[in-house]
Design an enzyme around this catalytic site. Structure first.
Site, PDB file in Angstrom:
ATOM      1  N   HIS A  64       0.874  -1.180   0.000  1.00 26.05           N
ATOM      2  CA  HIS A  64       0.000   0.000   0.000  1.00 26.05           C
ATOM      3  C   HIS A  64       0.910   1.229   0.000  1.00 26.05           C
ATOM      4  CE1 HIS A  64      -3.621  -2.379   1.324  1.00 26.05           C
ATOM      5  NE2 HIS A  64      -2.663  -3.147   1.837  1.00 26.05           N
ATOM      6  N   PHE A  65       0.970   1.923  -1.120  1.00 24.59           N
ATOM      7  CA  PHE A  65       1.857   3.090  -1.225  1.00 24.59           C
ATOM      8  C   PHE A  65       1.098   4.420  -1.100  1.00 24.59           C
ATOM      9  CE2 PHE A  65       5.666   0.923  -3.586  1.00 24.59           C
ATOM     10  CZ  PHE A  65       6.010   0.282  -2.409  1.00 24.59           C
ATOM     11  N   ARG A  66      -0.230   4.363  -0.849  1.00 24.06           N
ATOM     12  CA  ARG A  66      -1.025   5.497  -0.336  1.00 24.06           C
ATOM     13  C   ARG A  66      -1.259   6.661  -1.297  1.00 24.06           C
ATOM     14  NH1 ARG A  66      -3.030   2.305   3.476  1.00 24.06           N
ATOM     15  NH2 ARG A  66      -1.715   1.991   5.310  1.00 24.06           N
ATOM     16  N   ASN A  96      -6.840   0.772  -2.244  1.00 21.66           N
ATOM     17  CA  ASN A  96      -7.552   1.595  -1.250  1.00 21.66           C
ATOM     18  C   ASN A  96      -6.866   2.950  -1.055  1.00 21.66           C
ATOM     19  OD1 ASN A  96      -5.497   0.022  -0.120  1.00 21.66           O
ATOM     20  ND2 ASN A  96      -6.405   0.028   1.910  1.00 21.66           N
ATOM     21  N   HIS A 234      -2.448 -12.625   2.897  1.00 23.57           N
ATOM     22  CA  HIS A 234      -1.983 -12.613   4.305  1.00 23.57           C
ATOM     23  C   HIS A 234      -2.659 -13.645   5.221  1.00 23.57           C
ATOM     24  CE1 HIS A 234      -5.420  -9.948   4.254  1.00 23.57           C
ATOM     25  NE2 HIS A 234      -4.738  -8.848   3.991  1.00 23.57           N
ATOM     26  N   ASP A 304       2.537  -6.859   2.648  1.00 25.13           N
ATOM     27  CA  ASP A 304       1.403  -6.054   3.116  1.00 25.13           C
ATOM     28  C   ASP A 304       1.900  -4.750   3.746  1.00 25.13           C
ATOM     29  OD1 ASP A 304      -1.183  -5.232   3.554  1.00 25.13           O
ATOM     30  OD2 ASP A 304      -1.570  -6.591   5.231  1.00 25.13           O
ATOM     31  N   HIS A 308       1.651   3.892   8.285  1.00 28.85           N
ATOM     32  CA  HIS A 308       0.987   5.015   8.954  1.00 28.85           C
ATOM     33  C   HIS A 308       2.072   5.763   9.721  1.00 28.85           C
ATOM     34  CE1 HIS A 308      -2.985   3.304   8.131  1.00 28.85           C
ATOM     35  NE2 HIS A 308      -2.527   2.139   8.560  1.00 28.85           N
TER      36      HIS A 308
END
Length: 444
Positions: A64-66, A96, A234, A304, A308
């Site tokens: 997840h690189f946001r 996402n 996962h 995964d 944050h």
């Protein structure tokens, strides 16, 4: 007359379909052109790899690189910098973001953002939703698409598809292997009262093993009904390993380094830094996932990587977000397990290179083979290092493994013949390109 190459890597221990052996690798125009004893062959650059292992480029098929929308914690450049510092040559990034990656337009935007800005090669999972189910056959074959990803638990808004009919409407339309976050949202809602304020160790009590197993059982049943291939992300429970062993014709699965390395006893020291979905559980489940590695039930590794900021993670549980960094530590953590005798170097390569090639149909990637892209992860199996927060290339700036001593370390990341990282330094400007897939080649 001796052949001339752009680059030769000399005298490395090459791990490929022949096993492990001392070989040279010759590269021309970004592709592997020869493997073996290249003797007197000349090259523009000759790199002495004596004492190093040369692996097929490691692929992390879940990050997840946001970007777009959450760039304060990561973006495509910083996430991919973290990847190549850790020896990863290609990543599959998750949908996402804000906006969600659920349309041709949002996918195309991500590909445009990534091209020659990301340090590694890349593909993007497209989120499967109720609204785009009928578009899935086109979406999963677009340039840069890794396939369709569905969240059956732990997501919000349009990306959550918790019911059987919603999942069925998506799988009915897929031709490629679709990936799933498998936790039963109905059970999670029922059990919210099990969350104890300020106690992250209650996280695996709330999101228990039954929530994971029930959802995976439902998912396999729907896959059989619709005649489609699924990939369970996962895996975190011993029970899912036992169940999936009976369903390998339709279901592949992924394990993460944190579910193989950490356990619930560490909530006491790591607190919310250990908080992930699905959770890090007690040692029985960690041992169960290792059984899946040893028995060949687990097909691939994925980090995964879900960063944050420390400020966000320091919120009191359950207001704290789930997720940790991982793309940069995947290789060193797993090499440490190799050195400890928990898996062979060949099994690591199968999980991190051959596996993604086989499952997702990557074109020219995942093997050290003539005609393939010269994607190489070069490692020093004897090098002892301490993992620290200061090394982290991610914007998040922390790792749950801070202070952990490991044996086995990535020293070179080669992407399509380009030396991107060498000995902890990024040495070439970013030139990342979209991964090609056999089931989505243009013009077919």
């Amino acid at each position: 007359m001796a052949q001339t190459f752009d680059t030769i890597y000399r005298s490395g221990m090459v791990v490929n379909q022949d096993g492990v052996g001392l070989r040279d690798i010759g590269i021309i125009n970004g592709r592997i052109a020869a493997i073996g004893n290249l003797g007197t062959a000349s090259a523009g650059e000759i790199i002495d790899a004596t004492g190093l292992h040369i692996l097929p480029g490691v692929v992390d098929s879940q990050v997840h690189f946001r970007e777009p929308g959450l760039e304060h914690k990561e973006d495509l450049e910083s996430g991919s910098r973290s990847a190549v510092l850790g020896g990863v040559t290609a990543v599959f990034e998750m949908p996402n973001t804000k906006p969600l990656t659920t349309s041709a337009e949002t996918l195309e935007d991500k590909v445009r953002r990534g091209k020659h800005r990301m340090h590694c090669d890349f593909a993007f999972w497209v989120g499967g939703t109720r609204d785009n189910a009928h578009d899935v056959p086109e979406l999963e074959r677009l340039p840069g698409a890794a396939g369709i990803k569905v969240f059956m638990g732990s997501s919000t808004g349009d990306l959550l598809v918790e019911d059987d009919e919603g999942v069925r409407s998506i799988l009915r339309n897929t031709r490629r292997r679709a990936a799933f976050h498998s936790e039963d949202e109905f059970r999670l809602r029922e059990r919210e009262s099990f969350r104890v304020p300020n106690d992250p160790s209650s996280h695996p009590v709330w999101r228990d093993e039954i929530a994971a197993l029930q959802c995976t059982e439902r998912l396999v049943r729907i896959a059989r009904e619709t005649g489609t291939r699924i990939h369970v992300l996962h895996i975190s429970t011993a029970e899912e390993i036992d169940f999936l062993a009976q369903h390998k014709d339709v279901a592949s699965c992924e394990a993460t380094p944190h579910h193989l390395t950490l356990d619930a006893s560490q909530y006491a020291t790591l607190g919310t830094l250990l908080q992930m979905n699905p959770p890090v559980r007690d040692a029985r489940h960690r041992d169960g996932v290792w059984r899946g590695i040893g028995q060949g039930i687990v097909d691939v590794l994925g980090s995964d990587h879900a960063p944050h900021t420390l400020e966000e993670k320091s919120k009191p549980y359950p207001a704290s977000p789930s997720g940790m960094t991982g793309v940069q530590t995947l290789v060193p953590i797993m090499l440490d397990h190799v050195n400890a005798g928990r898996l062979s170097i060949e099994r690591f390569v199968d999980l991190s290179s051959h596996g993604p090639n086989r499952l997702f149909g990557m074109a020219r990637k995942g093997r050290i083979s003539v005609g393939y892209d010269a994607d190489l992860t070069i490692v020093d199996m004897k090098r002892r290092e301490t993992i620290t927060n200061a090394q982290v290339g991610s914007k998040a700036g922390w790792t749950p493994y801070d202070g952990k001593i490991v044996t086995g370390w990535p020293v070179g990341t080669i992407v399509r013949g380009i030396k991107v990282m060498w000995d902890g330094e990024i040495v070439t400007p970013s030139q990342g390109e979209p991964v090609l897939f056999g089931e989505a080649l243009q013009g077919r």
